[in-house]
Design a protein around this motif. Structure first.
Motif, PDB file in Angstrom:
ATOM      1  N   MET A  32       0.841  -1.187   0.000  1.00 20.92           N
ATOM      2  CA  MET A  32       0.000   0.000   0.000  1.00 20.92           C
ATOM      3  C   MET A  32       0.882   1.245   0.000  1.00 20.92           C
ATOM      4  SD  MET A  32      -2.830  -1.569  -0.118  1.00 20.92           S
ATOM      5  CE  MET A  32      -3.919  -0.132  -0.114  1.00 20.92           C
ATOM      6  N   TYR A  33       0.438   2.277  -0.741  1.00 21.08           N
ATOM      7  CA  TYR A  33       1.196   3.518  -0.837  1.00 21.08           C
ATOM      8  C   TYR A  33       1.181   4.226   0.519  1.00 21.08           C
ATOM      9  CZ  TYR A  33       2.778   8.049  -2.558  1.00 21.08           C
ATOM     10  OH  TYR A  33       3.480   9.208  -2.755  1.00 21.08           O
ATOM     11  N   PRO A  34       2.338   4.524   1.096  1.00 21.36           N
ATOM     12  CA  PRO A  34       2.394   5.040   2.471  1.00 21.36           C
ATOM     13  C   PRO A  34       2.050   6.519   2.584  1.00 21.36           C
ATOM     14  CG  PRO A  34       4.595   4.917   1.553  1.00 21.36           C
ATOM     15  CD  PRO A  34       3.663   4.343   0.514  1.00 21.36           C
ATOM     16  N   TYR A  70      13.246  11.364  -9.309  1.00 21.87           N
ATOM     17  CA  TYR A  70      12.578  10.265  -8.585  1.00 21.87           C
ATOM     18  C   TYR A  70      13.165  10.155  -7.174  1.00 21.87           C
ATOM     19  CZ  TYR A  70      11.174   5.406  -7.575  1.00 21.87           C
ATOM     20  OH  TYR A  70      10.667   4.269  -6.999  1.00 21.87           O
ATOM     21  N   MET A  71      14.486  10.174  -7.087  1.00 21.53           N
ATOM     22  CA  MET A  71      15.135  10.030  -5.788  1.00 21.53           C
ATOM     23  C   MET A  71      14.779  11.205  -4.865  1.00 21.53           C
ATOM     24  SD  MET A  71      16.599   7.159  -6.123  1.00 21.53           S
ATOM     25  CE  MET A  71      17.499   7.157  -4.580  1.00 21.53           C
ATOM     26  N   ASN A  72      14.735  12.428  -5.417  1.00 19.09           N
ATOM     27  CA  ASN A  72      14.392  13.585  -4.599  1.00 19.09           C
ATOM     28  C   ASN A  72      12.952  13.517  -4.103  1.00 19.09           C
ATOM     29  OD1 ASN A  72      16.931  14.653  -4.895  1.00 19.09           O
ATOM     30  ND2 ASN A  72      16.377  16.047  -6.545  1.00 19.09           N
ATOM     31  N   PHE A  73      12.088  12.983  -4.940  1.00 20.89           N
ATOM     32  CA  PHE A  73      10.675  12.863  -4.569  1.00 20.89           C
ATOM     33  C   PHE A  73      10.495  11.858  -3.430  1.00 20.89           C
ATOM     34  CE2 PHE A  73       6.251  11.607  -4.920  1.00 20.89           C
ATOM     35  CZ  PHE A  73       5.601  12.778  -5.290  1.00 20.89           C
ATOM     36  N   ILE A 105       9.602  10.506   1.870  1.00 18.73           N
ATOM     37  CA  ILE A 105       8.991   9.226   2.242  1.00 18.73           C
ATOM     38  C   ILE A 105       9.936   8.436   3.135  1.00 18.73           C
ATOM     39  CG2 ILE A 105       8.116   7.017   1.365  1.00 18.73           C
ATOM     40  CD1 ILE A 105       7.179   8.477  -1.118  1.00 18.73           C
ATOM     41  N   PHE A 106      11.220   8.394   2.764  1.00 24.43           N
ATOM     42  CA  PHE A 106      12.209   7.675   3.568  1.00 24.43           C
ATOM     43  C   PHE A 106      12.336   8.284   4.964  1.00 24.43           C
ATOM     44  CE2 PHE A 106      14.117   6.239  -0.587  1.00 24.43           C
ATOM     45  CZ  PHE A 106      13.799   4.908  -0.400  1.00 24.43           C
ATOM     46  N   LYS A 107      12.271   9.592   5.027  1.00 22.50           N
ATOM     47  CA  LYS A 107      12.360  10.253   6.338  1.00 22.50           C
ATOM     48  C   LYS A 107      11.188   9.839   7.227  1.00 22.50           C
ATOM     49  CE  LYS A 107      15.037  14.274   4.807  1.00 22.50           C
ATOM     50  NZ  LYS A 107      15.038  15.750   4.591  1.00 22.50           N
ATOM     51  N   LYS A 108      10.007   9.731   6.612  1.00 18.41           N
ATOM     52  CA  LYS A 108       8.832   9.296   7.381  1.00 18.41           C
ATOM     53  C   LYS A 108       8.959   7.831   7.787  1.00 18.41           C
ATOM     54  CE  LYS A 108       5.586  12.633   5.421  1.00 18.41           C
ATOM     55  NZ  LYS A 108       4.358  12.827   4.605  1.00 18.41           N
ATOM     56  N   TYR A 109       9.520   7.015   6.901  1.00 20.67           N
ATOM     57  CA  TYR A 109       9.792   5.618   7.263  1.00 20.67           C
ATOM     58  C   TYR A 109      10.670   5.553   8.521  1.00 20.67           C
ATOM     59  CZ  TYR A 109       8.158   3.527   2.819  1.00 20.67           C
ATOM     60  OH  TYR A 109       7.422   3.079   1.767  1.00 20.67           O
ATOM     61  N   LEU A 110      11.741   6.340   8.507  1.00 15.63           N
ATOM     62  CA  LEU A 110      12.714   6.287   9.604  1.00 15.63           C
ATOM     63  C   LEU A 110      12.149   6.833  10.913  1.00 15.63           C
ATOM     64  CD1 LEU A 110      15.869   7.395   7.580  1.00 15.63           C
ATOM     65  CD2 LEU A 110      15.466   5.135   8.569  1.00 15.63           C
ATOM     66  N   TYR A 135      13.133  -0.621  10.170  1.00 11.54           N
ATOM     67  CA  TYR A 135      14.131  -1.619   9.779  1.00 11.54           C
ATOM     68  C   TYR A 135      14.185  -1.757   8.256  1.00 11.54           C
ATOM     69  CZ  TYR A 135      17.044  -5.745  10.648  1.00 11.54           C
ATOM     70  OH  TYR A 135      18.089  -6.625  10.721  1.00 11.54           O
ATOM     71  N   ARG A 136      13.014  -1.785   7.636  1.00  8.68           N
ATOM     72  CA  ARG A 136      12.959  -1.899   6.161  1.00  8.68           C
ATOM     73  C   ARG A 136      13.581  -0.673   5.506  1.00  8.68           C
ATOM     74  NH1 ARG A 136       9.199  -0.264   2.542  1.00  8.68           N
ATOM     75  NH2 ARG A 136       7.678   0.216   4.176  1.00  8.68           N
ATOM     76  N   ALA A 137      13.321   0.515   6.065  1.00 10.86           N
ATOM     77  CA  ALA A 137      13.893   1.738   5.511  1.00 10.86           C
ATOM     78  C   ALA A 137      15.418   1.713   5.581  1.00 10.86           C
ATOM     79  CB  ALA A 137      13.347   2.951   6.267  1.00 10.86           C
TER      80      ALA A 137
END
Length: 526
Positions: free
Chosen positions: A213-215, A242-245, A249-254, A263-265
């Motif tokens: 699911m899209y986070p 793409y990477m900048n976009f 999301i990665f920050k929210k994962y962490l 852990y997945r991030a």
């Protein structure tokens, strides 16, 4: 006007690719026969081939064929049984049952003059047939890969490949080593960890694993394959954008409160650039890792003893069983030609020495999206070629195009050189649709709403029914226009402005296009 030619054509395999080929060839008026070696249809999704708990990692709209959408269903992930029911309804809707011959195994396919001599064994009897053309749809999951690891022959415990896994019952109370992390491995490893005394996951590198699911959307309706990152505009823009976009999301994962998400991030961060490798769309195993049900080792395996695995970092574990989730090698034992790399086929579908009468359907793996849509598009092209409505380029042209495209895909996916069938879904489908004559070339100024959906919305295969052979423009427009874009309006406006600016620059004569486009790329990447 080109005269339509009706041919006698064989389809090998009644999996999702064979079903698509059968329907498209039949719709073009050909006499089509499908030979399936098993007693069931569906290929890897049949009752014979798949494990009990299988749930698809591609959403139902992306696993559907372009002219048979499950539009009355909500966006979701089908179980194996759900997908079998969909395929059965598709077969019945298009009256395909009479064309499929079960328990019929193809043993040899040999070109004789302008025909193909096909030998089969049907219900224990040898038979021979002649066909004008052949579509090979036997699938990528035929020959299981068991890596050659020192000492494996001396291991005294149970050794199986995921191809033969049904459920975790046989691993109750055992110490089990699972090797590899694809989408099926995430399920298999998780299931085994719930009943085993110990479950160890062995990998050689950090993988990119995405959630289904899209986070971080207010509406949890969107699946990962309908996220903005899979839209046509993200395939068109440079990968840096793409990477900048994805950075927010990665920050929210962490910062997530779920430890398995964090852990997945961390793994994704170590894996390298996402656009250049395989994405596993099944995050299930991380919960089991965080809960200490699965022990992971990412150093790779050095060797086995009779009852141990020794890893390259020097650690060792006692084990009772090994489950190889290490993929498959394409295999065509019924052909007298060798294909080591599908990238050596024209459009990864036509052998450059065999001409137009032999096609390989379904041997392309999209980084996102489903194989059924790609197999269907390949089948549409092949059906038109068999009808004489389209022609392949000359052999010299095919070889040059194939060489260039192999170089392009190998550079694109340099972090996954072993996955020789991997493509970008949107780029490949657009390329094939131009050959078929169904590329959705929509003007913003004539149909702005549809234009925005095609560039910024999910890349459903239905878009390739807007025009061209066997189009269904009315129902397709209705479906595409009603599906929302999971992106804030300000970002939609920004991306639309960028795309229209590109189009404007491209139309201005004499302008130094490369320098102007580079400025836009620089601005986007900052």
């Amino acid at each position: 006007m080109t005269e339509t030619i009706n041919k006698k054509i064989l389809v090998i395999g009644a999996g999702l690719s064979g079903i698509a080929a059968l329907k498209e060839l039949k719709e073009e008026g050909h006499q089509v026969t499908c030979f399936e070696k098993n007693e069931d249809f569906g290929g890897v999704f049949s009752n014979l081939e798949s494990y009990d708990s299988l749930h698809l990692t591609i959403s139902n709209y992306f696993m559907a064929y372009s002219d048979f959408l499950p539009s009355k269903e909500r966006l979701k992930f089908w179980s194996r049984r759900d997908y079998k029911n969909y395929l059965q309804n598709y077969i019945e809707h298009h009256h395909l049952w009479n064309h499929i011959h079960f328990n019929t195994e193809v043993f040899s396919v040999e070109k004789t003059n302008n025909q193909w001599k096909v030998k089969v064994q049907k219900n224990g009897q040898d038979e021979m047939y002649l066909f004008d053309a052949v579509a090979v749809c036997s699938g990528m999951f035929q020959k299981a890969i068991i890596p050659d690891i020192e000492g494996l022959e001396n291991f005294s415990g149970e050794v199986i490949h995921s191809k033969n896994y049904k459920n975790a019952e046989d691993f109750l109370g055992k110490k089990v080593l699972c090797i590899g992390l694809g989408e099926s491995s995430a399920d298999i490893t998780s299931e085994i960890s719930e009943v085993a005394e110990k479950c160890i996951l062995s990998l050689r590198r950090y993988p990119v694993v995405a959630p289904r699911m899209y986070p971080f959307q207010k509406d949890p309706f969107f699946t990962i394959d309908t996220s903005p990152l899979t839209s046509r505009i993200f395939s068109w823009l440079p990968s840096q954008f793409y990477m900048n976009f994805t950075k927010p999301i990665f920050k929210k994962y962490l910062r997530s409160r779920n430890p398995h998400t964090v852990y997945r991030a961390q793994w994704i961060k170590k894996a390298g650039k996402t656009p250049h490798q395989v994405i596993t769309k099944n995050e299930r195993v991380f919960k089991h890792i965080v809960d200490d049900q699965v022990t992971s080792n990412l150093s790779g395996i050095d060797k086995f003893t009779s009852d141990e695995v020794i890893f390259k970092d020097g650690s060792r574990e006692k084990i009772d069983a090994i489950v190889f989730c290490t993929g498959y090698k394409i295999s065509f034992p019924f052909l007298n030609i060798s294909i080591e790399n599908p990238r050596d086929l024209y459009k990864q579908s036509f052998h450059n020495d065999m001409g137009e009468s032999l096609a390989f359907i379904g041997f392309v793996r999209p980084q996102q999206g489903g194989i059924p849509a790609i197999a269907e598009m390949q089948s549409r092209y092949f059906a038109l070629i068999c009808s004489g409505k389209q022609r392949l380029p000359t052999q010299q042209e095919r070889e040059e195009i194939t060489r260039q495209e192999r170089k392009f895909w190998e550079e694109q996916f340099y972090l996954a050189p072993q996955v020789t069938s991997l493509v970008n879904y949107c780029n490949y489908m657009d390329s094939m649709s131009k050959l078929v004559g169904c590329f959705p070339n929509i003007s913003f100024f004539k149909e702005p709403k549809l234009y925005i959906k095609l560039w910024l919305g999910p890349q459903f295969s239905a878009q390739y029914r807007l025009c061209g052979p066997h189009a269904k423009p009315d129902t397709t427009k209705t479906f595409l226009q009603q599906f929302p874009i999971p992106m804030p309006k300000n970002k939609i406006a920004l991306l639309l402005m960028v795309k229209l600016t590109y189009e404007l620059i491209d139309k201005i004569p004499g302008i130094r296009k490369k320098s102007q486009l580079k400025r836009i790329h620089t601005a986007l990447g900052s």
